[in-house]
Design an enzyme around this catalytic site. Structure first.
Site, PDB file in Angstrom:
ATOM      1  CB  CYS A  71      -1.005  -0.012   1.136  1.00  0.00           C
ATOM      2  SG  CYS A  71      -0.312  -0.009   2.800  1.00  0.00           S
ATOM      3  CG  HIS A 122      -4.545  -0.065   3.943  1.00  0.00           C
ATOM      4  ND1 HIS A 122      -3.715  -0.907   3.237  1.00  0.00           N
ATOM      5  CD2 HIS A 122      -5.562   0.261   3.095  1.00  0.00           C
ATOM      6  CE1 HIS A 122      -4.208  -1.091   2.022  1.00  0.00           C
ATOM      7  NE2 HIS A 122      -5.324  -0.386   1.911  1.00  0.00           N
ATOM      8  CG  HIS A 134      -6.819  -0.060  -1.280  1.00  0.00           C
ATOM      9  ND1 HIS A 134      -6.890  -0.892  -0.196  1.00  0.00           N
ATOM     10  CD2 HIS A 134      -7.909  -0.348  -2.034  1.00  0.00           C
ATOM     11  CE1 HIS A 134      -7.976  -1.644  -0.280  1.00  0.00           C
ATOM     12  NE2 HIS A 134      -8.610  -1.326  -1.382  1.00  0.00           N
TER      13      HIS A 134
END
Length: 160
Positions: A71, A122, A134
């Site tokens: 990510c 994240h 993502h």
């Protein structure tokens, strides 16, 4: 009488001259601000477009592109290639960049974070219309998804 006429002409000429000089020396701040805003909007759009082009690529922990990402590697890669903006390598460092923005006022290119606002786990890139890109998981790879109440970001940052 001739002297007065000459004096009036001289005053008129000097008045026009100094008015012209003052107009030349006044910077047009609005035009400069407009160019800067357009430039930022262009970079934000470029970030969103490049992020969308990464959809379908695999998730690999520690990968920073161009064929696989995690990510934070995705965010780092897209910002560098699309906007020539260097982001730190990890979500923990990326969350400290830019200015905090409301999740109700997102613009393309804003970074979205999940987890605690000081130590997120994240990151994704907002691409407009309530969607973000993502690097989701090793099994899912890079995805484009709608922001949902089930997986709602905890913070957003604008770095452009």
């Amino acid at each position: 009488m001739e002297f007065k006429r000459s004096l009036v002409k001289l005053v008129a000429v000097l008045s026009l001259f100094f008015t012209g000089v003052s107009l030349i020396n006044v910077p047009n701040l609005n035009q400069s601000q407009t160019v800067q805003a357009a430039s930022k909007k262009g970079k934000r759009n470029a970030v969103a477009e490049l992020a969308k082009k990464q959809v379908g690529k695999p998730y690999v922990y520690g990968a920073t592109g161009p064929s696989a990402f995690d990510c934070s590697g995705l965010a780092q890669y897209v910002y560098k290639k699309a906007a020539n903006k260097t982001l730190p390598r990890t979500t923990y460092s990326q969350v400290n960049k830019g200015k905090r923005v409301s999740l109700n006022h997102l613009k393309k290119g804003d970074l979205l974070f999940w987890g605690s606002t000081s130590s997120p786990y994240h990151v994704g890139i907002y691409v407009g219309d309530g969607k973000y890109v993502h690097a989701a998981t090793p099994g899912q790879g890079v995805k484009k998804q709608a922001i949902s109440m089930y997986f709602y970001p905890s913070a957003a940052k604008r770095v452009l």
